[in-house]
Structure formats: structure tokens, C-alpha cells
Enzyme design. Structure first.
Site, mmCIF file in Angstrom:
data_model
loop_
_atom_site.group_PDB
_atom_site.id
_atom_site.type_symbol
_atom_site.label_atom_id
_atom_site.label_comp_id
_atom_site.label_asym_id
_atom_site.label_seq_id
_atom_site.Cartn_x
_atom_site.Cartn_y
_atom_site.Cartn_z
ATOM 1 C CB THR A 12 -1.692 -0.378 1.055
ATOM 2 O OG1 THR A 12 -0.888 0.705 0.580
ATOM 3 C CG2 THR A 12 -1.738 -0.395 2.567
ATOM 4 C CG LEU A 14 0.570 0.899 -7.238
ATOM 5 C CD1 LEU A 14 0.672 0.998 -8.751
ATOM 6 C CD2 LEU A 14 1.474 1.945 -6.589
ATOM 7 C CG HIS A 15 -4.913 0.150 -2.860
ATOM 8 N ND1 HIS A 15 -6.031 0.119 -3.654
ATOM 9 C CD2 HIS A 15 -4.345 -1.071 -2.964
ATOM 10 C CE1 HIS A 15 -6.145 -1.078 -4.203
ATOM 11 N NE2 HIS A 15 -5.128 -1.820 -3.809
ATOM 12 C CB ALA A 16 -4.502 5.511 0.086
ATOM 13 N N PRO A 18 0.556 5.411 -1.525
ATOM 14 C CG PRO A 18 1.165 3.226 -0.967
ATOM 15 C CD PRO A 18 0.147 4.287 -0.677
#
Length: 87
Positions: A12, A14-16, A18
Site C-alpha cells: 500500500t 506509505l499509507h495507514a 506502514p
């Protein structure tokens, strides 16, 4: 100023989750660290919201910036980015 580059491995980007894990590690690095993506200004690597504004996707190359003497901290953060943090 020293820099390191990394190719983001998380599915994903660098979202949520991570980004949160990375921001926490950057905050614990003991030195101010910035992260940037081509075409965007560097942001504080310990700020989840600022990291999210970069729109980093899987396979994107990012650059980490820190003061001289922070090589070990940057190497650890690069290793983290090059690991799938979604797994």
C-alpha cells in the site's frame, strides 16, 4: 547533510499502517529525519500526516535526509522501507 534512497516495498506504499510504523521509527531515531519523493518538498519523517501528503506508492523511490553522523539511523529506516510492512 547525508541522504539515503529506498524503494518502498509495502503493497500500500506509505499509507495507514506502514506510514505509522515508519513515522514511529523515525521519531525514535534520535535525530531529525526528513523524507522526500521526486517532485515534492521534504517533510518530517516522524509525522504520519506529512508522510501521507507525499502519496508514496509501492515501488516509488524516496530519499531520506538527516544530519551528518546519522548514518546508522538512516540505514535502519531504509531497511524498514525496503521491507513489506503490510505483511
Amino acid at each position: 547533510m547525508i541522504t539515503r534512497t529506498a524503494v518502498v516495498a509495502s503493497k500500500t506504499g506509505l499509507h495507514a499502517r506502514p506510514a505509522a510504523l515508519f513515522a514511529k521509527a523515525a521519531g525514535e531515531a534520535g535525530v531529525p529525519v526528513q523524507i522526500s519523493k521526486a517532485g515534492k518538498d521534504p517533510v518530517a519523517a516522524n509525522s504520519l500526516l506529512q508522510i501521507m501528503t507525499l502519496g508514496v506508492e509501492q515501488g516509488d523511490t524516496v530519499t531520506l535526509h538527516a544530519q551528518d553522523g546519522a548514518e546508522t539511523a538512516l540505514d535502519k529506516l531504509v531497511s524498514m522501507l525496503e521491507t513489506d510492512l503490510d505483511a
